[in-house]
Design an enzyme around this catalytic site. Structure first.
Site, PDB file in Angstrom:
ATOM      1  CG  ASP A   1      -0.027   0.071   2.456  1.00 45.03           C
ATOM      2  OD1 ASP A   1       0.703   0.646   3.051  1.00 45.03           O
ATOM      3  OD2 ASP A   1      -0.367  -1.462   3.171  1.00 45.03           O
TER       4      ASP A   1
ATOM      5  CG  ASP B   1       8.363 -15.107  -1.610  1.00 46.07           C
ATOM      6  OD1 ASP B   1       8.793 -14.559  -0.925  1.00 46.07           O
ATOM      7  OD2 ASP B   1       7.748 -16.374  -1.268  1.00 46.07           O
TER       8      ASP B   1
ATOM      9  CG  ASP C   1       3.870  -2.760   6.549  1.00 45.37           C
ATOM     10  OD1 ASP C   1       2.625  -3.606   6.624  1.00 45.37           O
ATOM     11  OD2 ASP C   1       3.374  -1.883   5.457  1.00 45.37           O
TER      12      ASP C   1
HETATM   13  N1  SAM Z   1      -0.719  -3.199   7.311  1.00 46.63           N
HETATM   14  C1  SAM Z   1      -1.362  -4.243   7.335  1.00 46.63           C
HETATM   15  C2  SAM Z   1      -2.126  -5.928   8.344  1.00 46.63           C
HETATM   16  O1  SAM Z   1      -1.807  -5.837   8.477  1.00 46.63           O
HETATM   17  O2  SAM Z   1      -2.999  -5.716   7.493  1.00 46.63           O
HETATM   18  C3  SAM Z   1      -0.232  -5.279   5.467  1.00 46.63           C
HETATM   19  C4  SAM Z   1      -0.312  -4.409   4.513  1.00 46.63           C
HETATM   20  S1  SAM Z   1       0.087  -4.549   3.159  1.00 46.63           S
HETATM   21  C5  SAM Z   1      -0.971  -4.292   2.060  1.00 46.63           C
HETATM   22  C6  SAM Z   1       0.488  -6.581   3.653  1.00 46.63           C
HETATM   23  C7  SAM Z   1       1.361  -6.313   2.353  1.00 46.63           C
HETATM   24  O3  SAM Z   1       2.276  -8.262   2.113  1.00 46.63           O
HETATM   25  C8  SAM Z   1       0.241  -7.356   1.131  1.00 46.63           C
HETATM   26  O4  SAM Z   1       0.461  -6.269  -0.327  1.00 46.63           O
HETATM   27  C9  SAM Z   1       1.234  -8.538   0.288  1.00 46.63           C
HETATM   28  O5  SAM Z   1       1.102  -9.485  -0.997  1.00 46.63           O
HETATM   29  C10 SAM Z   1       2.044  -8.887   0.643  1.00 46.63           C
HETATM   30  N2  SAM Z   1       2.973 -10.074   1.064  1.00 46.63           N
HETATM   31  C11 SAM Z   1       2.599 -11.232   1.826  1.00 46.63           C
HETATM   32  N3  SAM Z   1       3.690 -12.270   1.499  1.00 46.63           N
HETATM   33  C12 SAM Z   1       4.632 -11.531   1.029  1.00 46.63           C
HETATM   34  C13 SAM Z   1       5.495 -12.077   0.038  1.00 46.63           C
HETATM   35  N4  SAM Z   1       6.617 -13.477   0.765  1.00 46.63           N
HETATM   36  N5  SAM Z   1       7.128 -10.554   0.773  1.00 46.63           N
HETATM   37  C14 SAM Z   1       6.532  -9.948  -0.093  1.00 46.63           C
HETATM   38  N6  SAM Z   1       5.707  -8.710   0.184  1.00 46.63           N
HETATM   39  C15 SAM Z   1       4.476 -10.011   0.230  1.00 46.63           C
END
Ligand code: SAM
Length: 275
Positions: free
Chosen positions: A86, A137, A155
């Site tokens: 985000d 990833d 995050d």
């Molecule tokens: N603040 C938020 C919450 O706790 O509800 C989290 C927000 S942020 C949008 C979380 C992001 O982590 C998502 O966009 C998701 O696609 C990403 N994510 C999940 N697994 C991941 C990974 N292995 N590597 C990179 N990003 C990842």
């Protein structure tokens, strides 16, 4: 007819907001993504039905996941954010005066696109000269880096789907190795009321690699139970001691809140003590 959106936080607990419009709904390669307009909190991003952020309270989460480590590390020049598509954590990182480079590694490019389309206040740093944005990833990215970052922030979404590994002890060890000798890791570690198991997993996993492990809390109204935790692993510095007077005007974080966030209620202390 009224429209309501509900996040089912447990099989017996839901958090509902009255909404006026659905702005985007899509199934990405990784998750179900929705953006809706709510009456109480403005625009809200949901992934797999779970609230990620809202216009009205995003500042708490984004300031607290970034500013605590950035202000207790004496020289946080090079920062890595895993997840955070985000853009809110990136916005906070680049506005810190000591940060020179902030790399964001988000697995799902559709989250970045949705944020650019609907959350201009969050997406404002993707093109900042200090920022680098990588769609990959986070686990694979971290595994290839050794001794390069001052601060790593995870995050992430809840430990489901691609985020499961982000809560594992081997991942925390890889973060340890990707950090410089005095580096710091901070992860979002969920609610002490509803996710005691996740907190223990994160806290104990980080403790296995880092000599200093501490948990702190913040109040986030749209997250399950409203009380949220973050866990820090530090190689050297005490994450509970703010060192810098950040000249930026922040809405939640300040040095008093920083220190106070590490004062834990009895049931949380007990949770961390039981191993
Ligand atoms: N603040 C938020 C919450 O706790 O509800 C989290 C927000 S942020 C949008 C979380 C992001 O982590 C998502 O966009 C998701 O696609 C990403 N994510 C999940 N697994 C991941 C990974 N292995 N590597 C990179 N990003 C990842």
């Amino acid at each position: 007819m009224e429209l309501w959106v509900t996040e089912y936080q447990t099989p017996a607990l839901g958090f509902s907001l009255k909404m006026s419009k659905t702005l985007r709904v899509e199934q990405t390669e990784f998750q179900h993504l929705a953006v809706v307009e709510t009456d109480q909190f403005g625009r809200m991003l949901l992934l797999d039905g779970m609230v990620m952020t809202t216009d009205a309270d995003e500042f708490v989460y984004h300031e607290m996941i970034t500013q605590v480590a950035l202000n207790s590390h004496p020289n946080p020049q090079k920062v890595l954010i895993i997840g955070g598509g985000d853009g809110g954590a990136l916005r906070e990182a680049v506005r810190h005066t000591l940060v020179k480079e902030a790399t964001l590694v988000e697995i799902d490019g559709k989250v970045i696109e949705a944020s650019k389309a609907f959350f201009p206040d969050l997406a404002c740093a993707f093109d900042d000269p200090k920022a680098e944005v990588v769609v990959d990833d986070g686990t694979a990215y971290v595994a290839k880096r050794k001794g390069v970052f001052d601060v790593i922030m995870v995050d992430s979404t809840e430990p489901v789907g691609p985020a499961v590994e982000l809560f594992s002890a081997p991942f925390y060890q890889q973060c340890f190795e990707a950090l410089k000798d005095d580096g710091m890791l901070v992860v979002q570690s969920e609610s002490p009321f509803l996710n005691a198991d996740v907190i223990k997993m994160a806290y104990e996993g980080i403790m296995d690699s880092f000599p200093v492990t501490k948990l702190y809390l913040a109040s986030i109204p749209t997250y399950p139970s409203g009380l949220w935790s973050f866990t820090v692993g530090s190689k050297k510095y005490d994450p509970a001691q703010p060192l810098h007077e950040n000249p930026n005007e922040l809405k939640y974080y300040n040095p008093d809140v920083h220190r106070a966030a590490f004062q834990l209620p009895g049931f949380v202390k007990k949770l961390l003590a039981a191993r």
